[in-house]
Design an enzyme around this catalytic site. Structure first.
Site, mmCIF file in Angstrom:
data_model
loop_
_atom_site.group_PDB
_atom_site.id
_atom_site.type_symbol
_atom_site.label_atom_id
_atom_site.label_comp_id
_atom_site.label_asym_id
_atom_site.label_seq_id
_atom_site.Cartn_x
_atom_site.Cartn_y
_atom_site.Cartn_z
ATOM 1 N N GLN A 22 49.736 38.733 40.467
ATOM 2 C CA GLN A 22 50.315 40.020 40.074
ATOM 3 C C GLN A 22 51.752 39.786 39.609
ATOM 4 O O GLN A 22 52.519 39.107 40.276
ATOM 5 C CB GLN A 22 50.296 40.991 41.257
ATOM 6 C CG GLN A 22 48.897 41.284 41.790
ATOM 7 C CD GLN A 22 48.108 42.223 40.883
ATOM 8 O OE1 GLN A 22 48.668 42.874 39.993
ATOM 9 N NE2 GLN A 22 46.810 42.282 41.097
ATOM 10 N N TYR A 31 36.330 39.472 41.821
ATOM 11 C CA TYR A 31 37.468 39.125 40.944
ATOM 12 C C TYR A 31 38.669 38.821 41.851
ATOM 13 O O TYR A 31 39.732 39.434 41.737
ATOM 14 C CB TYR A 31 37.793 40.271 39.978
ATOM 15 C CG TYR A 31 36.611 40.811 39.224
ATOM 16 C CD1 TYR A 31 36.214 40.246 38.017
ATOM 17 C CD2 TYR A 31 35.873 41.889 39.713
ATOM 18 C CE1 TYR A 31 35.118 40.747 37.313
ATOM 19 C CE2 TYR A 31 34.774 42.389 39.033
ATOM 20 C CZ TYR A 31 34.411 41.822 37.835
ATOM 21 O OH TYR A 31 33.326 42.330 37.153
ATOM 22 N N ASP A 50 38.746 44.053 41.686
ATOM 23 C CA ASP A 50 39.998 44.112 40.919
ATOM 24 C C ASP A 50 39.742 43.387 39.594
ATOM 25 O O ASP A 50 40.228 42.281 39.367
ATOM 26 C CB ASP A 50 41.102 43.413 41.740
ATOM 27 C CG ASP A 50 42.456 43.459 41.053
ATOM 28 O OD1 ASP A 50 42.602 44.189 40.055
ATOM 29 O OD2 ASP A 50 43.384 42.759 41.527
ATOM 30 N N CYS A 73 43.610 47.921 36.375
ATOM 31 C CA CYS A 73 44.852 47.849 35.602
ATOM 32 C C CYS A 73 44.729 48.630 34.290
ATOM 33 O O CYS A 73 45.687 48.700 33.535
ATOM 34 C CB CYS A 73 45.278 46.403 35.370
ATOM 35 S SG CYS A 73 44.026 45.418 34.560
HETATM 36 C C1 LIG Z 1 43.230 41.439 37.700
HETATM 37 S S1 LIG Z 1 42.917 39.809 38.249
HETATM 38 C C2 LIG Z 1 42.834 40.093 39.984
HETATM 39 C C3 LIG Z 1 42.986 38.898 40.876
HETATM 40 C C4 LIG Z 1 43.342 39.185 42.342
HETATM 41 N N1 LIG Z 1 42.595 40.288 42.897
HETATM 42 C C5 LIG Z 1 44.830 39.417 42.478
HETATM 43 O O1 LIG Z 1 45.252 40.578 42.565
HETATM 44 O O2 LIG Z 1 45.584 38.419 42.506
HETATM 45 C C6 LIG Z 1 41.284 39.593 37.720
HETATM 46 C C7 LIG Z 1 40.664 38.262 38.077
HETATM 47 O O3 LIG Z 1 39.312 38.281 37.637
HETATM 48 C C8 LIG Z 1 38.952 36.997 37.142
HETATM 49 N N2 LIG Z 1 37.799 37.245 36.247
HETATM 50 C C9 LIG Z 1 37.810 37.755 34.996
HETATM 51 N N3 LIG Z 1 36.541 37.929 34.547
HETATM 52 C C10 LIG Z 1 35.717 37.518 35.538
HETATM 53 C C11 LIG Z 1 34.303 37.473 35.690
HETATM 54 N N4 LIG Z 1 33.480 37.894 34.720
HETATM 55 N N5 LIG Z 1 33.801 37.006 36.843
HETATM 56 C C12 LIG Z 1 34.626 36.574 37.828
HETATM 57 N N6 LIG Z 1 35.976 36.621 37.753
HETATM 58 C C13 LIG Z 1 36.512 37.083 36.628
HETATM 59 C C14 LIG Z 1 40.214 36.486 36.486
HETATM 60 O O4 LIG Z 1 40.205 35.074 36.435
HETATM 61 C C15 LIG Z 1 41.302 37.048 37.422
HETATM 62 O O5 LIG Z 1 41.635 36.120 38.419
#
Ligand SMILES: C[S@@+](CC[C@H](N)C(=O)[O-])C[C@H]1O[C@@H](n2cnc3c(N)ncnc32)[C@H](O)[C@@H]1O
Length: 442
Positions: free
Chosen positions: A256, A289, A362, A389
């Protein structure tokens, strides 16, 4: 082409809506109620459904309009255009009003929810800092002369950058110490500086020397993905109601961006978990995620049995880090899977994980989308906490989740991206119908 437009309302992506001869026009750097001169983006002679453009002069200004504190990010007509702060022309109060109105509108239009106002809550320290100094990560590109730069919108022109007002004071202190703004780099190289907010120091008032000392080697400066200074793995600490959680995060990995976002979001999440689970701790949890495990650690600490916690993360390095962070915190029995959320949830999960009581997700800007919503609903989880977001994606997924039997029971929003149109919304969905097939399990 330049023309006068009466601005009607807020739209998404930091723009407002007006009409020119019955055709919709999305306008940058505008505010509702204003009468503005707009320069249309080319090509504007096509028979598109809508046009886009930017304010070049304001004839009647909104009370929410201010002089940009970072003029380089302001309108092109005022010498700006580098992006990164598309609400820089709006007062801090006006920014909150804008984001609140947008959440309500998107949830009405796309989520089919008739909500009362959703006030957007400011991170406490942002008011005193005027909405600046919050980014713990910045990215720039070296221009053809090797200087740190940003591209001017609608042009190929690169503007040399000598300051970044949105960057945290600790980041700016490290940048000055490294001589980042004066140095020359390989033209076209991506420059990235990440500086976790140091603990035990009042970063708002400390001088450069004290900030650099407090940061120590816990920063990463990479050029073209290669570490130039600092550490490849960063240490982040986040205080929540149950204590301080420690994380290791890759220098290129997701974290974040706002100094206080991990604490603000983590604390609110855990309050919601307390509320929905009451005295009984959650039996089984999915954290989808998960990134490097920001929420997985407090969730594992709160669970009745951490071996019934599943985290899923698509980025290989972040998934490894989530695993390592959980091990280090004593939650090595959490199942931390790497891979696409939809794909992992479609595999045969161990029985103890297949029917979570609570799901936390998330997702990235695009949202969870129909398949993941369906898989979540099929799990029959009683509560889903959705951290979003992008209110537009959240609204789209809200419509899907309500079709699948969930009701929106709580929603709050946090301004963890001041000066930009971005906003973080946290929504709680609760399963409407008691599910008989779960009765025996509880
Ligand atoms: C908004 S971030 C949130 C991460 C964590 N919750 C944080 O707040 O630090 C979204 C995360 O989803 C992962 N991501 C994106 N698309 C994905 C998918 N299809 N399957 C699994 N993870 C995914 C990204 O790598 C990223 O780490």
């Amino acid at each position: 082409m330049q023309t006068t437009v009466r601005i009607e309302r807020y739209a998404d992506q930091g723009r407002c809506v007006g009409h020119i001869d019955g055709r919709v026009v999305f306008v940058r750097f505008a505010l509702p109620g204003e009468l503005v001169q707009v320069k249309l983006d080319e090509p504007y002679d096509r028979e598109d459904r809508f046009w886009t453009g930017e304010v070049v002069a304001v004839e009647e200004a909104s009370d929410d309009r201010v002089q940009p504190t970072w003029p380089l990010a302001g309108p092109l007509a005022q010498g700006g255009g580098v992006g990164g702060a598309d609400l820089v022309h709006v007062s801090l109060e006006g920014q909150l009003r804008w984001k609140s109105a947008l959440i309500k509108e998107q949830m009405r239009r796309m989520g089919h929810q008739d909500l009362a106002d959703v006030p957007v809550e400011r991170v406490e320290s942002d008011l005193a800092l005027g909405g600046l100094n919050w980014r713990t990560r910045i990215e720039l590109i070296a221009d053809e002369q090797g200087r740190p730069s940003m591209r001017r919108r609608g042009t190929h022109e690169r503007v040399a950058i000598k300051d970044m007002p949105l960057a945290s004071k600790a980041l700016l202190a490290v940048a000055a110490e490294l001589g980042l703004w004066q140095s020359s780099y390989e033209p076209g190289a991506q420059l990235r500086l990440a500086v976790p907010e140091p603990w035990g120091i009042d970063t708002a008032s400390a001088d450069q020397e004290a900030l650099v000392k407090a940061v120590g080697d816990d920063y990463a400066f990479t050029v073209g993905g290669q570490l130039r200074a600092g550490s490849a793995v960063l240490r982040e600490q986040v205080g929540m109601a149950d204590g301080i959680h420690d994380y290791q995060v890759g220098s290129q990995g997701f974290w974040q961006v706002h100094r206080q976002a991990p604490e603000v979001l983590g604390s609110h999440l855990m309050e919601l978990v307390d509320r929905v689970c009451g005295a009984s701790k959650p039996r089984s949890i999915w954290d989808l995620y998960s990134g490097a495990g920001l929420f997985t650690l407090p969730l594992a600490a709160q669970a009745q049995d951490s071996s019934k916690v599943l985290s899923i993360e698509g980025n290989k390095i972040a998934a490894k880090q989530a695993h390592a962070n959980l091990q280090a915190a004593g939650f090595g029995d959490v199942v931390a899977r790497g891979g696409d959320v939809a794909r992992v949830l479609s595999t045969n999960l161990p029985k103890r994980l297949s029917h979570p009581e609570l799901i936390v997700l998330d997702p990235p800007r695009a949202g969870a989308k129909a398949k993941v919503c369906r898989l979540m609903a099929e799990s029959k989880a009683r509560n889903i906490i959705y951290i979003a977001c992008d209110p537009t994606s959240l609204a789209r997924d809200t419509a899907i989740l309500t079709e699948l039997g969930y009701g929106l029971t709580d929603i709050r929003a946090f301004d963890i991206y001041p000066m930009t149109h971005h906003v973080e919304t946290v929504a709680l969905f609760t399963r409407k119908l008691p599910d008989r097939s779960q009765a025996g399990r509880r």
